[in-house]
Design an enzyme around this catalytic site. Structure first.
Site, PDB file in Angstrom:
ATOM      1  N   GLU A 153      72.217  62.403  26.080  1.00 11.58           N
ATOM      2  CA  GLU A 153      73.444  62.921  25.459  1.00 11.58           C
ATOM      3  C   GLU A 153      74.562  61.893  25.613  1.00 11.58           C
ATOM      4  OE1 GLU A 153      71.746  64.866  27.880  1.00 11.58           O
ATOM      5  OE2 GLU A 153      70.609  65.714  26.212  1.00 11.58           O
ATOM      6  N   CYS A 161      63.967  59.463  36.463  1.00 14.71           N
ATOM      7  CA  CYS A 161      63.806  59.411  35.010  1.00 14.71           C
ATOM      8  C   CYS A 161      62.330  59.396  34.646  1.00 14.71           C
ATOM      9  CB  CYS A 161      64.502  58.177  34.470  1.00 14.71           C
ATOM     10  SG  CYS A 161      64.137  56.705  35.410  1.00 14.71           S
ATOM     11  N   LYS A 199      80.812  50.982  36.487  1.00 13.09           N
ATOM     12  CA  LYS A 199      81.238  52.317  36.912  1.00 13.09           C
ATOM     13  C   LYS A 199      80.055  53.044  37.531  1.00 13.09           C
ATOM     14  CE  LYS A 199      81.529  56.422  35.181  1.00 13.09           C
ATOM     15  NZ  LYS A 199      81.306  57.227  36.398  1.00 13.09           N
ATOM     16  N   GLU A 211      68.630  53.062  29.533  1.00 16.92           N
ATOM     17  CA  GLU A 211      67.464  53.551  30.274  1.00 16.92           C
ATOM     18  C   GLU A 211      67.717  55.036  30.490  1.00 16.92           C
ATOM     19  OE1 GLU A 211      65.170  54.973  32.526  1.00 16.92           O
ATOM     20  OE2 GLU A 211      65.967  53.805  34.202  1.00 16.92           O
ATOM     21  N   GLU A 262      63.817  67.747  30.062  1.00 14.35           N
ATOM     22  CA  GLU A 262      63.896  67.091  31.362  1.00 14.35           C
ATOM     23  C   GLU A 262      64.639  68.007  32.337  1.00 14.35           C
ATOM     24  OE1 GLU A 262      66.336  63.457  31.730  1.00 14.35           O
ATOM     25  OE2 GLU A 262      64.633  62.635  32.830  1.00 14.35           O
ATOM     26  N   GLY A 275      71.195  56.847  32.315  1.00 16.58           N
ATOM     27  CA  GLY A 275      71.639  58.233  32.456  1.00 16.58           C
ATOM     28  C   GLY A 275      71.008  59.104  31.394  1.00 16.58           C
ATOM     29  N   SER A 276      71.776  60.066  30.897  1.00 13.84           N
ATOM     30  CA  SER A 276      71.212  61.069  29.992  1.00 13.84           C
ATOM     31  C   SER A 276      71.266  60.602  28.541  1.00 13.84           C
ATOM     32  CB  SER A 276      71.986  62.377  30.129  1.00 13.84           C
ATOM     33  OG  SER A 276      73.318  62.200  29.693  1.00 13.84           O
TER      34      SER A 276
HETATM   35  P1  NAP Z   1      75.275  61.257  32.600  1.00 17.35           P
HETATM   36  O1  NAP Z   1      76.449  62.059  32.194  1.00 17.35           O
HETATM   37  O2  NAP Z   1      74.502  60.582  31.537  1.00 17.35           O
HETATM   38  O3  NAP Z   1      75.818  60.200  33.677  1.00 17.35           O
HETATM   39  C1  NAP Z   1      75.397  58.865  33.828  1.00 17.35           C
HETATM   40  C2  NAP Z   1      76.619  57.949  33.923  1.00 17.35           C
HETATM   41  O4  NAP Z   1      77.328  57.938  32.678  1.00 17.35           O
HETATM   42  C3  NAP Z   1      77.642  58.395  34.957  1.00 17.35           C
HETATM   43  O5  NAP Z   1      78.218  57.262  35.566  1.00 17.35           O
HETATM   44  C4  NAP Z   1      78.632  59.132  34.092  1.00 17.35           C
HETATM   45  O6  NAP Z   1      79.894  59.332  34.653  1.00 17.35           O
HETATM   46  C5  NAP Z   1      78.696  58.258  32.885  1.00 17.35           C
HETATM   47  N1  NAP Z   1      79.259  58.898  31.699  1.00 17.35           N
HETATM   48  C6  NAP Z   1      79.321  60.226  31.399  1.00 17.35           C
HETATM   49  N2  NAP Z   1      79.933  60.424  30.218  1.00 17.35           N
HETATM   50  C7  NAP Z   1      80.282  59.210  29.747  1.00 17.35           C
HETATM   51  C8  NAP Z   1      80.971  58.743  28.578  1.00 17.35           C
HETATM   52  N3  NAP Z   1      81.412  59.580  27.651  1.00 17.35           N
HETATM   53  N4  NAP Z   1      81.151  57.421  28.422  1.00 17.35           N
HETATM   54  C9  NAP Z   1      80.698  56.557  29.337  1.00 17.35           C
HETATM   55  N5  NAP Z   1      80.071  56.921  30.468  1.00 17.35           N
HETATM   56  C10 NAP Z   1      79.858  58.231  30.676  1.00 17.35           C
HETATM   57  O7  NAP Z   1      74.284  62.124  33.453  1.00 17.35           O
HETATM   58  P2  NAP Z   1      74.640  63.357  34.430  1.00 17.35           P
HETATM   59  O8  NAP Z   1      75.648  64.260  33.766  1.00 17.35           O
HETATM   60  O9  NAP Z   1      74.992  62.814  35.752  1.00 17.35           O
HETATM   61  O10 NAP Z   1      73.219  64.071  34.500  1.00 17.35           O
HETATM   62  C11 NAP Z   1      72.780  64.887  33.424  1.00 17.35           C
HETATM   63  C12 NAP Z   1      71.306  64.693  33.149  1.00 17.35           C
HETATM   64  O11 NAP Z   1      71.045  63.340  32.795  1.00 17.35           O
HETATM   65  C13 NAP Z   1      70.375  64.937  34.325  1.00 17.35           C
HETATM   66  O12 NAP Z   1      70.116  66.279  34.508  1.00 17.35           O
HETATM   67  C14 NAP Z   1      69.166  64.154  33.910  1.00 17.35           C
HETATM   68  O13 NAP Z   1      68.380  64.908  33.017  1.00 17.35           O
HETATM   69  C15 NAP Z   1      69.749  62.971  33.185  1.00 17.35           C
HETATM   70  N6  NAP Z   1      69.856  61.781  34.053  1.00 17.35           N
HETATM   71  C16 NAP Z   1      68.976  60.764  33.864  1.00 17.35           C
HETATM   72  C17 NAP Z   1      69.018  59.657  34.702  1.00 17.35           C
HETATM   73  C18 NAP Z   1      68.079  58.509  34.539  1.00 17.35           C
HETATM   74  O14 NAP Z   1      67.835  57.800  35.504  1.00 17.35           O
HETATM   75  N7  NAP Z   1      67.572  58.252  33.348  1.00 17.35           N
HETATM   76  C19 NAP Z   1      69.944  59.604  35.735  1.00 17.35           C
HETATM   77  C20 NAP Z   1      70.858  60.636  35.887  1.00 17.35           C
HETATM   78  C21 NAP Z   1      70.782  61.711  35.041  1.00 17.35           C
HETATM   79  P3  NAP Z   1      80.165  60.630  35.581  1.00 17.35           P
HETATM   80  O15 NAP Z   1      80.165  60.066  36.917  1.00 17.35           O
HETATM   81  O16 NAP Z   1      81.462  61.192  35.184  1.00 17.35           O
HETATM   82  O17 NAP Z   1      79.081  61.613  35.331  1.00 17.35           O
END
Ligand code: NAP
Ligand code: MG
Length: 496
Positions: free
Chosen positions: A245, A298, A189, A264, A395, A242-243
């Protein structure tokens, strides 16, 4: 006299694929729903993309399961698997201009960055793991007794891969490369903000000869499509970037099935400048550290620790350089910084900028939106930052640098490590012994010395502490896609 030719602007990319890719077929979501993906530079809709959910994930997992349990992929000659991965890399390279433009359109990053950075790194990753495909093997082990004991390395099965929006093509390569080399099949995804290039790469994988069902891409939202991947009993392993959370949610949901997990996650990486450093290089490194990819990395060097004796002069340089950065149209080859990926990220970053000002840090440059269309933010530097401020702890994921002053080595190490994260760090010094000493004492998965953001497919990357579990890239990056099987054979002669 040098002649200056007008920079060539890339043509607007074609949008080829907007449907789900399941079992080698392009298909709308079962629900018929779609969602908009927008251009963050203009806030205009680029395309309607299929909104997959649990019903589509069900079909994708069935396809991936069949391809793993009965299909040719895990069973073919390993060298042939490697050749197919190499072909995928070649097809990506043939389309590099168009893919860079598509990535830039969907994500907002300067097209020149996608062209010179993201895609070459993705090619490097795929080719590196193509080379591993026929070099994955076990050992013979001299156990006690009259036995022949050996191990086999077998693919873990169906991998669920959930990726973010900051490096869409590169994250596909980091996830597909090791999984394909190991002989796994995949349900991926991509992030809702940037679904287009993963779909294009799925098409290229099919052209390269990846059998139907081996790679499935379900576009959609995290709590629906993403959660369905995590919860599906047909998925053996989840790889997530991703995050923190979201990682916690995934961990809780995966607990019931004891799924294998690799994460990661984020960081608040210290970038440390000693007075004896090459200050030109360090100032450039401070910019790469925080501004690369609009600060959406990240491993961003978001805490700049500067030794007190050079603090004011060095910070003046970093601030002046920040003012020189050109923010604007990602398709203009002269642009250094494009927009943030979406309104939510834009609002979050502006919130941190306000918090920094309220908590008493000095906004030495930047701090404002650029223009009134698109999610552009000025390169921003905060000085007089205290360790306990939100901008020094959390972050931000944007072009916002927090500068911290230090004077003593032990104090520096303690403060640099005083974070729940541990993804990366950098140190700038001409003193070799000091560089290695600091590298040893920092609790981070990667330490750069006199450089920043140097990535190579052969070098493992990942986090200490809450920055993640497991490593990507390198030989370590294969591990999460492999099981070890021990076979023990009695060598006693059967009695006649
Ligand atoms: P995120 O919610 O962690 O999104 C990362 C991926 O996880 C997306 O494909 C997301 O889908 C998916 N996801 C979200 N909720 C999920 C669930 N309950 N079960 C399974 N998959 C799920 O991150 P974000 O909301 O885009 O960004 C928020 C913060 O995360 C940023 O501000 C940053 O601090 C951090 N972040 C870190 C990285 C990294 O490289 N480590 C990358 C992006 C963001 P959706 O498409 O619906 O969001
Ligand atoms: Mg999200």
């Amino acid at each position: 006299m040098a002649t200056v030719t007008a920079p060539r602007r890339p043509a607007a990319p074609k949008i080829h694929q907007t449907q789900l890719f399941i079992d080698g077929q392009w298909t709308p979501a079962r629900s018929g729903k779609t969602f908009e993906t927008i251009n963050p530079a203009t806030e205009e809709v680029i395309a309607q993309v299929a909104e997959g959910d649990a019903a589509d994930v069900e079909l994708a997992v069935r396809a991936a399961r069949k391809a793993f349990d009965d299909g040719p992929w895990p069973r073919m000659n390993a060298r042939e698997r490697g050749r197919i991965i190499l072909r995928l890399a070649d097809l990506i390279e043939e389309e590099i201009e168009e893919l860079a433009a598509l990535e830039s359109l969907d994500n907002g990053k300067p097209v020149s960055d996608a062209r010179a950075g993201d895609i070459p790194l993705a090619l490097d990753c795929l080719r590196y793991y193509a080379g591993w495909a026929d070099k994955i093997h076990g050992q013979t082990i001299p156990i006690n007794g009259n036995y022949f004991c050996y191990t086999r390395r077998e693919p873990v099965g169906v991998a669920g891969q959930i990726i973010p929006w900051n490096f869409p093509i590169l994250m596909v390569a980091w996830k597909w490369g090791p999984a394909l080399a190991a002989g796994c099949t995949i349900v991926m995804k991509p992030a809702e903000q940037t679904p287009l290039t993963a779909l294009r790469l799925a098409r290229l994988a099919q052209k390269a000869g990846v059998p139907d069902g081996v790679i499935n891409v379900v576009t959609g939202f995290g709590p629906t499509a993403g959660a369905a991947i995590v919860n599906h009993p047909g998925i053996d392993k989840v790889a997530f970037t991703g995050s923190g959370e979201t990682a916690q949610i995934i961990m809780r949901q995966a607990a019931g099935q004891l799924k294998r997990l690799t994460f990661e996650l984020g960081g608040k990486s210290p970038n440390i400048v000693f007075a004896d450093a090459d200050l030109d290089a360090a100032a450039a490194g401070a910019h790469v550290g925080i501004y690369l990819n609009q600060g959406q990395c990240c491993c961003a060097g978001s805490r700049l620790f500067v030794e007190d004796t050079i603090h004011d002069a060095f910070v003046a340089r970093v601030v002046e350089g920040s003012r020189q950065r050109r923010v604007g149209d990602p398709f203009d080859p002269g642009t250094h910084q494009g927009p943030q990926v979406d309104k939510a990220q834009f609002d979050k970053i502006m919130g941190y900028i306000e918090a920094g000002k309220k908590e008493g840090a000095t906004c030495a440059t930047g701090g404002k939106r650029v223009g009134d269309r698109g999610f552009f933010i000025e390169p921003t530097v905060f000085t007089n930052v205290k360790d306990e401020m939100a901008i020094a702890r959390e972050e931000i994921f944007g072009p916002v640098l927090s500068v911290l002053k230090f004077s003593d080595m032990d104090e520096l190490i303690r403060r640099a490590n005083a974070t729940t994260f541990g993804l990366a760090a950098a140190v700038w010094t001409r003193d070799v012994a000091k560089a290695h000493d600091v590298a040893r004492r920092l609790r981070a998965g990667t330490v750069w010395v006199n450089c920043y953001d140097v990535f190579d497919a052969a070098a493992p990357f990942g986090g200490f502490k809450q920055s993640g579990f497991g490593r990507e890239l390198g030989e370590r990056g294969l591990e999460p896609y492999l099981e070890t099987k021990t076979v023990t054979v009695s060598l006693d002669q059967p009695r006649a």
